[in-house]
Design an enzyme around this catalytic site. Structure first.
Site, short mmCIF file in Angstrom:
data_model
loop_
_atom_site.label_atom_id
_atom_site.label_comp_id
_atom_site.label_asym_id
_atom_site.label_seq_id
_atom_site.Cartn_x
_atom_site.Cartn_y
_atom_site.Cartn_z
N HIS A 355 0.90 -1.44 0.09
CA HIS A 355 0.20 -0.15 0.01
C HIS A 355 0.92 1.20 0.07
O HIS A 355 0.26 2.45 0.03
CB HIS A 355 -1.03 0.23 1.02
CG HIS A 355 -1.86 -0.89 1.20
ND1 HIS A 355 -3.27 -0.72 0.89
CD2 HIS A 355 -2.08 -2.45 1.49
CE1 HIS A 355 -4.04 -1.59 0.81
NE2 HIS A 355 -3.33 -2.85 1.54
N LYS A 543 -8.04 14.09 4.81
CA LYS A 543 -7.34 12.95 4.59
C LYS A 543 -6.30 13.14 5.89
O LYS A 543 -5.99 14.11 6.48
CB LYS A 543 -6.55 12.92 3.36
CG LYS A 543 -6.02 14.02 2.87
CD LYS A 543 -5.21 13.77 1.56
CE LYS A 543 -6.14 14.11 0.26
NZ LYS A 543 -6.31 12.81 -0.23
N LYS A 655 -14.55 8.53 -3.38
CA LYS A 655 -15.82 8.75 -2.80
C LYS A 655 -16.04 10.22 -3.18
O LYS A 655 -17.64 10.30 -3.51
CB LYS A 655 -15.39 8.75 -1.02
CG LYS A 655 -15.00 7.44 -0.54
CD LYS A 655 -14.35 7.60 0.89
CE LYS A 655 -13.81 6.19 1.03
NZ LYS A 655 -12.74 6.36 2.32
C1 26W Z 1 4.02 0.55 9.77
C2 26W Z 1 3.56 1.95 9.82
C3 26W Z 1 2.62 1.84 8.63
C4 26W Z 1 1.20 2.02 9.09
C5 26W Z 1 0.42 2.26 7.86
C6 26W Z 1 3.00 1.98 7.26
C7 26W Z 1 1.91 1.74 6.36
C8 26W Z 1 0.73 2.01 6.58
C9 26W Z 1 -0.30 2.10 5.45
C10 26W Z 1 0.34 1.14 4.30
C11 26W Z 1 -0.42 3.51 5.08
C12 26W Z 1 -2.00 3.53 4.18
O1 26W Z 1 -2.82 3.65 4.58
N1 26W Z 1 -1.88 3.60 2.86
C13 26W Z 1 -2.70 3.90 2.08
O2 26W Z 1 -3.53 2.79 1.67
C14 26W Z 1 -4.65 3.05 0.77
C15 26W Z 1 -5.13 1.77 0.63
O3 26W Z 1 -4.70 1.04 -0.49
C16 26W Z 1 -4.04 3.82 -0.57
O4 26W Z 1 -5.23 4.10 -1.15
C17 26W Z 1 -3.34 4.91 0.04
O5 26W Z 1 -2.89 5.74 -1.20
C18 26W Z 1 -1.96 4.74 0.86
O6 26W Z 1 -1.52 5.66 1.13
#
Ligand code: 26W
Length: 809
Positions: A355, A543, A655
């Site tokens: 992601h 966001k 959305k």
């Molecule tokens: C380890 C800390 C951490 C926590 C959360 C690292 C990474 C994340 C996620 C991967 C962040 C996240 O929410 N990414 C988002 O995922 C969405 C669903 O696929 C995408 O639409 C967004 O672009 C992306 O930023």
């Protein structure tokens, strides 16, 4: 369920009496909320049992979506809608003098997620059940969800979010299904009859107790399960020998330390911190989830040799990647399989979604933390790494650099993305451009090694929550115009295309937008006392707050617009209301500064009479799912302005589009595909493309200072960050100024500024022609069907999970 409102009323009154011992007149809103919730639960229980029985008897292949986050928001409205009884309930309650809205307002948001990744998991659950697909969620029942945000003197303050205060009406605790999860200790190897056994000893035992939440499909009989695990102490197993007799304090301490595992959601979005408790959380729910899946599988099969034919496990980012060594452990240590067979089954069972490409988000656990906490799992990871590197050596003899780069264990760290790729049969990105970046850059070597593993699954959102529920008037108009098939077949929204140029349809779309704007304006007035002009353009950016999402670009542009309005109060602009909502990770100082900056600029601009109300700025505190549901239907402009290549997909963009807002955005993430769907004339695109941004990063020729020195408008707003122009309280924004100039503007804010300002000018011009504007808006709605999570989930089901719809009888 309630065949008529009369039956509903009778049952509701009865429920209030039996549950709360109160009459309708005596009952509080909370009482009524709980009574209605229990009625829904009781009603859906029959289908829930039928669904489970059906899957069991048919021995259907099922998918389990493992995720650290499920950002569910509220469930009452969507449950009533999916059960097809919202109308009856609303009327029945109305006759009892009760507003359904007041009851629904009692429900706390289940904020068990940070942002996009967690909300995606929740949308997927809705689509799985609505498409009759056998798919369930597996996660953690955090006691505290994402923090509640208060704004004090313009600053973010975080408060704990104890969402379980009044209990959770949707969950059922299933203590009889609790399993044990083991941490720490030692592993002893023992040979018996020519076989090696691994005995885990002196470990700490934690009890994982499941809480099941029904996931109700839209007007069908499918009720899938979201199983959330809670950590409890296993006092019975407590090693009383090692304690001083009856050492009550030690027992309490132990209980606290165990319960802390499912205590709170880490509030960091896209930022990996090597916290041992987070690693514990990961192993805790993955191990519990796998044990419970295998236990039910075992009721039907004697061995696990065909496990992957009946079970698919999807890992939502690398957070649950320990599912790979944990499944290996169970297959080998508990089922007695050899390595090769266990590995084959594991890889065919597991699939992985990435992601983000931000390097700071990549999970890498220090071996020093990992090994003592999970000694047996570490041994398995070590062996996976050994074998993987050997395979690489055969393929790329002598290419040490490549092998070092791809290793799972290297530099004293466990690289979770490498483990996830090596241990799954499918790796996907979440939008076309994101997947291409993974293949060409972040995961290049892995793509070269196994190109067939890689695929794209562009994200989606459940149009039932995000259009049908949140924008009932627009949904009603759509149904009146093209019939209601779009609710189950969202691609049919395309039929609206015909109406895009129809005067009366445009007018009715415009009226609905106007009503939604008035509702939001009322809420803004109630919350902040600020009056906003509902004839102005509602320009929205909501966001998580992150430098790459560039809220700062939005604010700098607002500052510039304000400067121009001050210089020329008669400037011919369409009045604008800029609306923000965003939580910053508590330790992310720059992000918190941006919140303070937005509020500082808002304070000055909003009280300046000289600009004749042409500009208002609103920061709505505590952005969350239920607030998004109020904001999105009222937006005219959707700001999706990330630095190209940084937003993997974005789902907010979808959305807004579905609710008729026009995107003002960069060609990043899913914006690229939104642009392709609606065409050049129905979106405002600006800024660097992904290719340009990537070559800018690679070439290193960008110098933010040059732009600062060359462009007076930019220089002015940047200077205003540090010369106190906007601040009453003397606060200066040196950190923001520094990140843009001294630190050379990592996210191309200055480079994209003029192009962004020009795009805003185009928005202004377009809004003056209402007919054209609503044509654009309708075209966006018509093309939003592609971005339904029904489409996304069907693609996962067919290409990755190999699961099929099951009609529940
Ligand atoms: C380890 C800390 C951490 C926590 C959360 C690292 C990474 C994340 C996620 C991967 C962040 C996240 O929410 N990414 C988002 O995922 C969405 C669903 O696929 C995408 O639409 C967004 O672009 C992306 O930023």
């Amino acid at each position: 369920m309630f065949s008529s409102k009369e039956v509903f009323k009778e049952e509701f009154i009865e429920k209030l009496e039996s549950m709360q011992g109160k009459t309708v007149e005596e009952a509080t809103n909370i009482d009524k909320y709980q009574a209605l919730g229990h009625m829904i639960r009781e009603y859906s229980n029959k289908n829930w049992m039928a669904t489970n029985t059906c899957y069991f008897e048919k021995h259907e292949k099922q998918v389990y979506y493992f995720s650290m986050e499920f950002l569910l928001g509220k469930l009452m409205e969507s449950n009533l809608m999916n059960l097809g009884v919202r109308g009856v309930c609303e009327e029945g309650l109305h006759e009892l003098g009760i507003r359904l809205d007041d009851i629904e307002a009692q429900e706390p948001d289940a904020g068990l997620g940070n942002g996009g990744l967690g909300r995606l998991a929740a949308c997927f659950l809705d689509s799985l059940a609505s498409l009759h697909l056998p798919g369930h969620g597996c996660g953690i029942r955090y006691k505290y969800g994402l923090f509640e945000q208060k704004i004090v003197d313009g600053y973010q303050v975080e408060l704990p979010e104890y969402w379980l205060k009044e209990g959770n009406i949707w969950e059922i605790r299933r203590s009889n299904l609790a399993v044990e999860v083991r941490f720490g200790g030692e592993v002893r190897m023992e040979e018996q009859n020519g076989r090696w056994y691994f005995l885990h000893e002196k470990y700490e035992s934690v009890l994982a107790v499941p809480y099941d939440v029904p996931v109700i499909g839209y007007k069908n009989k499918t009720v899938n399960t979201l199983r959330l695990w809670s950590a409890e102490s296993n006092i019975r197993d407590f090693d009383f020998q090692t304690l001083n007799k009856r050492d009550y304090h030690k027992i309490l301490e132990y209980k606290r330390s165990v319960e802390s595992i499912s205590e709170l959601l880490y509030p960091d979005d896209s930022n990996h911190e090597g916290k041992i408790l987070r690693l514990k959380q990961q192993y805790f729910f993955v191990s519990a989830g796998l044990q419970s899946i295998i236990r039910s599988y075992r009721k039907l099969e004697d061995t696990l040799v065909d496990f992957h034919r009946k079970v698919a496990i999807h890992i939502n980012d690398t957070h649950p990647a320990l599912a790979i060594p944990e499944l290996m452990r169970i297959l080998m240590d508990e089922e007695g399989m050899d390595w090769d067979e266990a590995w084959k089954i594991t890889v065919q069972t597991i699939s992985y979604t990435n992601h983000t490409t931000l390097s700071e988000a990549l999970e890498r656990w220090p071996v020093d933390i990992f090994k003592p906490l999970l000694p047996r799992i570490y041994m398995i990871v070590d062996e996976i790494n050994e074998r993987f590197c050997r395979e690489l050596w055969e393929k790329y003899p002598g290419d040490w650099e490549r092998i070092h780069k791809m290793a799972i264990l290297a530099d004293g760290q466990v690289k979770m993305a490498h483990l996830a790729i090596a241990g799954s049969h499918s790796v996907n990105g979440v939008a076309e451009v994101h997947t291409e970046i993974l293949k060409a850059r972040e995961m290049k070597e892995f793509y070269e090694l196994s190109p067939d593993k890689f695929n794209n699954k562009t994200n989606g959102i459940t149009h039932r929550r995000w259009l049908l529920n949140t924008n009932p008037r627009l949904a009603g108009l759509i149904t009146e115009t093209i019939g209601d098939r779009w609710i189950q077949h969202p691609a049919e929204l395309l039929h609206l295309r015909k109406a895009a140029n129809d005067n009366s349809f445009q007018e009715r779309t415009a009226q609905i937008k106007q009503q939604n704007k008035e509702n939001l304006a009322r809420m803004i007035k109630d919350k902040s006392g600020l009056l906003v002009d509902t004839q102005s353009i509602f320009d929205v950016q909501v966001k998580r707050l992150h430098a790459y999402k560039r809220q700062i670009l939005n604010v700098l542009h607002i500052m510039d617009l304000y400067n121009r309005l001050r210089a020329n109060p008669n400037l011919d602009t369409v009045p604008r209301t800029f609306i923000f909502g965003a939580k910053a990770a508590p330790g992310y100082h720059l992000a918190k500064s941006v919140i303070k900056l937005i509020n500082t600029v808002a304070a000055k601009v909003n009280r300046d009479k000289t600009i004749q109300g042409k500009l208002k700025i609103v920061f709505l505190e505590n952005y969350r799912v239920s607030l998004a549901e109020k904001i999105i239907p009222a937006a005219d402009i959707s700001e999706q302005i990330s630095a190209a290549s940084k937003e993997a997909s974005g789902t907010g963009n979808m959305k807004f589009m579905m609710n008729g807002a026009i995107t003002l955005g960069t060609l990043d993430g899913a914006n690229v595909e939104i642009h392709r769907e609606v065409g050049d004339n129905n979106i405002f695109i600006f800024g660097l493309t992904v290719e340009e941004a990537l070559s800018c990063y690679a070439g290193g020729g960008y110098r933010a200072k040059d732009i600062y020195n060359r462009d007076l408008r930019i220089k002015t707003v940047l200077d205003q960050l540090v010369n106190g122009f906007f601040s009453d309280d003397g606060v200066q924004f040196n950190d923001i100024y520094y990140s843009l100039l001294t630190n050379n503007d990592e996210f191309f804010v200055l480079k994209d500024f003029s192009s962004y300002a020009r795009a805003h000018q185009m928005v202004d011009d377009a809004y003056r022609n209402k007919k054209r504007w609503y044509e654009m808006s309708i075209i966006n709605i018509a093309h939003s069907g592609k971005f339904s999570s029904d489409r996304t989930v069907s693609e996962y089901a067919e290409h990755i999970w190999n699961i099929h719809p099951v009609t529940i009888s």
